[in-house]
Scaffold this active site. Structure first.
Site, PDB file in Angstrom:
ATOM      1  N   ILE A 127      30.930  34.522  35.157  1.00  0.00           N
ATOM      2  CA  ILE A 127      29.993  34.990  34.131  1.00  0.00           C
ATOM      3  C   ILE A 127      30.623  34.829  32.743  1.00  0.00           C
ATOM      4  CG2 ILE A 127      28.699  36.984  33.258  1.00  0.00           C
ATOM      5  CD1 ILE A 127      28.554  38.083  36.051  1.00  0.00           C
ATOM      6  N   CYS A 183      43.255  36.324  47.365  1.00  0.00           N
ATOM      7  CA  CYS A 183      44.618  36.567  47.857  1.00  0.00           C
ATOM      8  C   CYS A 183      44.624  37.595  48.990  1.00  0.00           C
ATOM      9  CB  CYS A 183      45.556  36.940  46.711  1.00  0.00           C
ATOM     10  SG  CYS A 183      44.915  38.206  45.647  1.00  0.00           S
TER      11      CYS A 183
HETATM   12  N1  LIG Z   1      42.056  43.668  34.558  1.00  0.00           N
HETATM   13  C1  LIG Z   1      41.606  42.492  34.152  1.00  0.00           C
HETATM   14  N2  LIG Z   1      41.893  42.054  32.912  1.00  0.00           N
HETATM   15  C2  LIG Z   1      41.451  40.855  32.485  1.00  0.00           C
HETATM   16  N3  LIG Z   1      40.711  40.028  33.243  1.00  0.00           N
HETATM   17  C3  LIG Z   1      40.399  40.407  34.477  1.00  0.00           C
HETATM   18  C4  LIG Z   1      40.827  41.660  34.999  1.00  0.00           C
HETATM   19  N4  LIG Z   1      40.366  41.768  36.258  1.00  0.00           N
HETATM   20  C5  LIG Z   1      39.686  40.636  36.532  1.00  0.00           C
HETATM   21  N5  LIG Z   1      39.703  39.817  35.464  1.00  0.00           N
HETATM   22  C6  LIG Z   1      39.091  38.486  35.373  1.00  0.00           C
HETATM   23  O1  LIG Z   1      37.692  38.583  35.503  1.00  0.00           O
HETATM   24  C7  LIG Z   1      37.216  37.303  35.936  1.00  0.00           C
HETATM   25  C8  LIG Z   1      36.087  37.527  36.893  1.00  0.00           C
HETATM   26  O2  LIG Z   1      35.498  36.298  37.162  1.00  0.00           O
HETATM   27  P1  LIG Z   1      34.958  35.851  38.589  1.00  0.00           P
HETATM   28  O3  LIG Z   1      34.202  36.970  39.173  1.00  0.00           O
HETATM   29  O4  LIG Z   1      34.235  34.577  38.421  1.00  0.00           O
HETATM   30  O5  LIG Z   1      36.271  35.711  39.401  1.00  0.00           O
HETATM   31  P2  LIG Z   1      37.190  34.444  39.649  1.00  0.00           P
HETATM   32  O6  LIG Z   1      38.470  35.019  40.167  1.00  0.00           O
HETATM   33  O7  LIG Z   1      37.276  33.549  38.463  1.00  0.00           O
HETATM   34  O8  LIG Z   1      36.396  33.625  40.728  1.00  0.00           O
HETATM   35  P3  LIG Z   1      36.296  33.947  42.244  1.00  0.00           P
HETATM   36  O9  LIG Z   1      36.725  35.378  42.344  1.00  0.00           O
HETATM   37  O10 LIG Z   1      34.857  33.800  42.584  1.00  0.00           O
HETATM   38  O11 LIG Z   1      37.242  33.017  42.923  1.00  0.00           O
HETATM   39  C9  LIG Z   1      38.386  36.552  36.529  1.00  0.00           C
HETATM   40  O12 LIG Z   1      38.679  35.436  35.748  1.00  0.00           O
HETATM   41  C10 LIG Z   1      39.502  37.574  36.521  1.00  0.00           C
HETATM   42  O13 LIG Z   1      40.764  36.999  36.254  1.00  0.00           O
END
Ligand SMILES: Nc1ncnc2c1ncn2[C@@H]1O[C@H](COP(=O)(O)OP(=O)(O)OP(=O)(O)O)[C@@H](O)[C@H]1O
Ligand SMILES: [Zn+2]
Length: 644
Positions: free
Chosen positions: A32, A177
């Site tokens: 998103i 993971c």
């Molecule tokens: N505490 C945090 N601080 C900053 N960014 C965060 C934190 N927790 C999660 N994120 C970020 O929020 C984003 C969420 O995006 P998304 O749901 O598309 O996940 P993704 O890891 O990129 O993809 P997917 O989980 O589907 O493999 C990720 O890029 C993740 O790194």
């Protein structure tokens, strides 16, 4: 170029000026987040800050369109910044490759912004940003998707409910993971087994890697390298599919690679096992001769037992070998197989693999029947839904900048199953804050019922303060005695850790003042001594109001309501209004109409009658739901699931 010329002309001059002059923070640059950033840049926003803790994975490329192949391994926030600067070099974009939950981003950091847009994938971070935006009094636009469904809502102090006002259903989503390295529940093993099916027999999908994940944030950078050299494991991890073909789908070799070599490799990632039970590598020979339940071995004649009973390890390995051989045969007539829960061999393969992996990680075994019901519900992230949610976030942002908060009602993306149409449903009014919310009320307080003679201080900190009340770095002061019983300073109160609450003076009627400096959050906790009458009762209860200490059935009612879309239904529906569009693919409809949809109807109606109960039981359910933090890489949905 006139700075306003890039700004959508349909907006009022005041909003257009606000777009140019405001400063926004985007939290998360994933599915998103990338869409939001692109929308912001192309809508004329000029001052944007982005924070994301992660680096780009090859599996992100199918939906995170700010990233390209050459960016794999680089920080998401920085690459996202560079890509949006290519759209418009005059933008003022700052990137942080960091976690938003660290103490570096305090209230003053948030106060720099006119608006925060969340694009996260886990509750810990969402809870945290919620608390920080409330403390800084900055409007927050929260968004989330799950397969074809999603939702966007404004959180604004004094106008709306906060992210934590309503209980959330237990989370059914898992970070990659967890699936690849540290499964802790049967469902993690089932997801992994489905991915293995696709790797061996299905269409290649980088999202579904089954090998150990060396990019796990829990690992030090060089973790696992030793094993690569020592164990003779296939370092290059060439395509699983090609390798399986090369070895002609030899069951023993496949088994030893996935259940022995890969597990040894995982063991070499020592950081993962400091606080967890390490897995036990399992060799083919050992599994095949495992002393299983002999009766079960004979249960093949009884299909009912076979379906409903968890298989022994030796049976799992037998089924593994036979299903591999049948699937190999099937694959020889097709370019790839598509997993389907009703396909016998595929389902056998997944049941066997999931249970073998569960055995290795000391996780409970599941019957074929149970595996089938879980495996059938797993859904992936969909780029289009992310794009819709991001578009809605920007529309909300326009209204927020125009101070039209009342128009910024929560909007839901729903799939209409009778046709291919997607539905956007908007609430007719803002959803007001829950007066019992232990986060956004003026003086938050909760009642905690716990056996003070049994629970240790460490358990209280971990299970109640952190896992249930979502704190990050709590300090707890015992009122009256003015003693700090839990400190966020490392080592300061370790001496208390193994003592029971009673031993450090926390008894029935005690009051704790808990302060989380990272979240700028203070909470008063009233302690009640409580001894569960039997093991089916929860170990502790966390409630906003004392009158909801009632037997569980009475409070929760129908179990399915716990997973209900409480937000839609917690509103009165007499005046549901939303515009209706002629668009063929996407309709914006009246929320009331959605209730009449046969798919939506039953749950929506049922939930409406439970509004009062939702309100009363909210914090209690949160307690019952207290589960480990997970993100939304893969999401399992029931029909009634709310999204985030
Ligand atoms: N505490 C945090 N601080 C900053 N960014 C965060 C934190 N927790 C999660 N994120 C970020 O929020 C984003 C969420 O995006 P998304 O749901 O598309 O996940 P993704 O890891 O990129 O993809 P997917 O989980 O589907 O493999 C990720 O890029 C993740 O790194
Ligand atoms: Zn609240």
């Amino acid at each position: 170029m006139d700075t306003l010329s890039a700004v959508p002309c349909v907006l009022s001059k005041a909003v257009r000026e606000a777009i140019v002059n405001c400063k926004v923070l985007v939290v998360g640059a994933g599915g998103i987040g990338c869409e939001i950033l692109k929308n912001l840049a192309l809508s004329g926003f000029k001052n944007i800050e982005i924070i994301d803790l992660d680096t780009i994975d090859v599996s992100n490329l199918n939906r995170q369109f700010l990233f390209r192949k050459e960016h794999v391994g680089l920080p998401k926030a920085e690459v996202a910044r560079n890509t949006v600067l290519n759209y418009n070099p005059l933008l003022n974009v700052k990137a942080y490759h960091d976690s938003i939950t660290t103490s570096d981003y305090g209230v003053n950091f948030y106060k720099n912004f006119d608006l925060v847009l969340n694009a996260l994938d886990n509750r810990t971070a969402r809870n945290h940003v919620n608390r920080m935006c409330l403390a800084a009094d900055v409007p927050l636009i929260e968004s989330g998707t799950s397969g074809y469904t999603g939702q966007v809502e404004l959180i604004k102090k004094g106008y709306t409910q906060c992210y934590e006002c309503q209980p959330k259903p237990p989370q059914k989503s898992f970070p990659g993971c967890t699936i690849r390295n540290t499964p802790s529940e049967p469902v993690h093993c089932i997801v992994w087994a489905k991915h293995l099916f696709n790797q061996l027999f299905g269409e290649a999908d980088p999202d579904q890697d089954v090998s150990p994940d060396t990019a796990d944030p829990e690992l030090a950078a060089d973790a696992g390298k030793l094993a690569l050299i020592d164990d003779g494991v296939d370092v290059h991890r060439k395509s699983t599919y090609l390798w399986a073909k090369e070895i002609d789908y030899n069951a023993e070799k496949l088994f030893n690679k996935f259940f022995q070599d890969d597990i040894k490799y995982l063991l070499s990632m020592e950081n993962l096992w400091k606080k967890r039970k390490p897995p036990k590598p399992l060799a083919w020979a050992e599994a095949a001769s495992h002393e299983g339940d002999i009766e079960q071995e004979n249960s093949e004649d009884n299909p009912k037992t076979e379906e409903m009973q968890a298989w022994s390890l030796s049976k799992c390995s037998k089924v593994f070998a036979s299903s591999v051989s049948k699937l190999k045969e099937e694959l020889s007539h097709k370019s790839f197989l598509v997993w389907d829960k009703d396909h016998k061999e595929g389902m056998d393969f997944v049941t066997a693999c999931a249970n073998i992996r569960a055995h290795i990680f000391s996780i409970a075994q599941k019957s074929r029947f149970e595996v089938k019901s879980i495996a059938g519900n797993i859904i992936p992230a969909i780029a289009t839904t992310n794009a819709i949610a991001a578009g809605l976030s920007i529309l909300h942002a326009f209204k927020v900048l125009g101070k039209e908060y009342e128009k910024c009602t929560p909007t839901y993306i729903r799939q209409k199953s009778s046709s291919a149409k997607t539905l956007l449903m908007a609430e007719s009014t803002l959803i007001k804050a829950n007066p019992n919310c232990y986060v956004c009320t003026e003086k938050p307080s909760v009642n905690v019922s716990v056996n003070v003679t049994q629970m240790t201080v460490k358990e209280f900190e971990t299970e109640i303060l952190k896992k249930t009340l979502n704190m990050i770095a709590p300090d707890a002061l015992l009122e009256g005695k003015n003693v700090v019983v839990i400190s966020s300073e490392e080592g300061e109160t370790d001496i208390n850790n193994d003592k029971t609450l009673q031993e450090i003076g926390i008894r029935d009627g005690s009051i704790l003042k808990v302060d989380d400096f990272v979240q700028n959050y203070e909470l008063t906790i009233y302690i009640t001594n409580y001894v569960p009458s039997d093991i089916t009762q929860p170990q502790f209860k966390v409630d906003a109001k004392s009158e909801i200490y009632k037997p569980i059935q009475e409070v929760n009612g129908d179990e399915s309501d716990i997973n209900g879309k409480s937000k839609m239904d917690s509103n009165e529906t007499d005046d549901k209004m939303a515009t209706s569009s002629e668009d063929d693919l996407i309709e914006v409809i009246e929320a009331q109409d959605a209730v009449d949809d046969p798919q939506e109807g039953s749950s929506a109606k049922r939930k409406k009658s439970n509004v009062a109960e939702e309100q009363r039981g909210s914090t209690k359910r949160r307690k019952l739901d207290s589960s480990e933090e997970q993100d939304d890489d893969l999401i399992m949905l029931d029909d009634d699931d709310i999204l985030y």
